[in-house]
Design a protein around this motif. Sequence first.
Motif, PDB file in Angstrom:
ATOM      1  N   VAL A 136       0.869  -1.183   0.000  1.00  0.00           N
ATOM      2  CA  VAL A 136       0.000   0.000   0.000  1.00  0.00           C
ATOM      3  C   VAL A 136       0.900   1.224   0.000  1.00  0.00           C
ATOM      4  O   VAL A 136       1.864   1.285   0.778  1.00  0.00           O
ATOM      5  N   LEU A 137       0.608   2.180  -0.882  1.00  0.00           N
ATOM      6  CA  LEU A 137       1.313   3.461  -0.891  1.00  0.00           C
ATOM      7  C   LEU A 137       0.386   4.512  -0.300  1.00  0.00           C
ATOM      8  O   LEU A 137      -0.635   4.858  -0.899  1.00  0.00           O
ATOM      9  N   GLU A 138       0.730   4.977   0.883  1.00  0.00           N
ATOM     10  CA  GLU A 138      -0.039   6.017   1.574  1.00  0.00           C
ATOM     11  C   GLU A 138       0.659   7.358   1.326  1.00  0.00           C
ATOM     12  O   GLU A 138       1.793   7.548   1.725  1.00  0.00           O
ATOM     13  N   TYR A 139      -0.053   8.238   0.640  1.00  0.00           N
ATOM     14  CA  TYR A 139       0.510   9.562   0.386  1.00  0.00           C
ATOM     15  C   TYR A 139      -0.623  10.573   0.364  1.00  0.00           C
ATOM     16  O   TYR A 139      -1.375  10.628  -0.598  1.00  0.00           O
ATOM     17  N   THR A 140      -0.771  11.307   1.424  1.00  0.00           N
ATOM     18  CA  THR A 140      -1.756  12.375   1.623  1.00  0.00           C
ATOM     19  C   THR A 140      -3.196  11.896   1.761  1.00  0.00           C
ATOM     20  O   THR A 140      -4.110  12.704   1.748  1.00  0.00           O
ATOM     21  N   CYS A 141      -3.432  10.604   1.922  1.00  0.00           N
ATOM     22  CA  CYS A 141      -4.781  10.136   2.232  1.00  0.00           C
ATOM     23  C   CYS A 141      -5.012  10.249   3.737  1.00  0.00           C
ATOM     24  O   CYS A 141      -6.050  10.743   4.175  1.00  0.00           O
ATOM     25  N   PRO A 179      -0.488 -10.669   4.878  1.00  0.00           N
ATOM     26  CA  PRO A 179       0.537 -10.818   5.917  1.00  0.00           C
ATOM     27  C   PRO A 179       1.922 -10.842   5.269  1.00  0.00           C
ATOM     28  O   PRO A 179       2.126 -11.494   4.243  1.00  0.00           O
ATOM     29  N   GLY A 180       2.848 -10.100   5.819  1.00  0.00           N
ATOM     30  CA  GLY A 180       4.179  -9.980   5.239  1.00  0.00           C
ATOM     31  C   GLY A 180       4.295  -8.862   4.224  1.00  0.00           C
ATOM     32  O   GLY A 180       5.381  -8.584   3.723  1.00  0.00           O
ATOM     33  N   GLY A 181       3.177  -8.188   3.924  1.00  0.00           N
ATOM     34  CA  GLY A 181       3.181  -7.095   2.952  1.00  0.00           C
ATOM     35  C   GLY A 181       3.713  -5.802   3.561  1.00  0.00           C
ATOM     36  O   GLY A 181       4.060  -5.745   4.743  1.00  0.00           O
ATOM     37  N   TRP A 182       3.743  -4.766   2.732  1.00  0.00           N
ATOM     38  CA  TRP A 182       4.357  -3.496   3.124  1.00  0.00           C
ATOM     39  C   TRP A 182       3.386  -2.330   3.009  1.00  0.00           C
ATOM     40  O   TRP A 182       2.653  -2.223   2.026  1.00  0.00           O
ATOM     41  N   PHE A 239       6.305   0.248   6.879  1.00  0.00           N
ATOM     42  CA  PHE A 239       5.845  -0.713   7.870  1.00  0.00           C
ATOM     43  C   PHE A 239       5.700  -2.088   7.227  1.00  0.00           C
ATOM     44  O   PHE A 239       5.233  -2.201   6.091  1.00  0.00           O
ATOM     45  N   HIS A 240       6.081  -3.098   7.962  1.00  0.00           N
ATOM     46  CA  HIS A 240       5.915  -4.486   7.543  1.00  0.00           C
ATOM     47  C   HIS A 240       4.705  -5.038   8.284  1.00  0.00           C
ATOM     48  O   HIS A 240       4.618  -4.881   9.507  1.00  0.00           O
ATOM     49  N   LYS A 241       3.771  -5.633   7.569  1.00  0.00           N
ATOM     50  CA  LYS A 241       2.616  -6.227   8.237  1.00  0.00           C
ATOM     51  C   LYS A 241       3.048  -7.570   8.807  1.00  0.00           C
ATOM     52  O   LYS A 241       3.518  -8.452   8.087  1.00  0.00           O
ATOM     53  N   LEU A 242       2.909  -7.677  10.096  1.00  0.00           N
ATOM     54  CA  LEU A 242       3.320  -8.898  10.777  1.00  0.00           C
ATOM     55  C   LEU A 242       2.410 -10.051  10.377  1.00  0.00           C
ATOM     56  O   LEU A 242       1.195  -9.868  10.255  1.00  0.00           O
TER      57      LEU A 242
END
Length: 172
Positions: free
Chosen positions: A67-72, A94-97, A156-159
């Motif tokens: 996921v790219l979070e930018y100004t949301c 799980p394991g994603g970024w 962030f890494h999703k655990l």
Amino acid sequence: MLVPGCGYGHDALLLARAGYRVIAVDFAPEPLEVVRHRAAVEGLPVEVLCEDLFCLPERMQEPVDMVLEYTCYCAIDPRRRPEYFQVLSHLLRPGGWLVGLFFPLSAETSAGGPPFPVEESEILTLASRAGFRLHVRRIPSTSHPARLGREVLMMFHKLPRSSDESNSGADR
């Protein structure tokens, strides 16, 4: 790759040009028409969804890798920010970024917005509660002059859930 609150899709189109399959999400139909048109003209793999982000987990069947979070985040009512992180966690495998450039950094509260002020401590707390672990934190030195020192890049890494730990590296 999921780009929430994509607006006119500049980031979504850039990522698609780099070879990513992108899902661009926003609730405003007008800018999404621009994204659709530009993606079609360039033959880019961009799925455009006119959706309320908070309802997206009901629609999407497959989790995304990034996921790219930018100004949301800064555009969301601060009272809904815990829910936002929970939604992103649900949408991400799980394991994603989760990669976010959070702006505008400020400890001051504001009645006006968006953008609403962003605090690092809040981001870290909400991310942790949603199952994310901070991997990278940087204050960009190459920000636009109006944003210099007012934004932070966090990855962030999703655990993995305990039942997923043995498959955390598997492609899904």
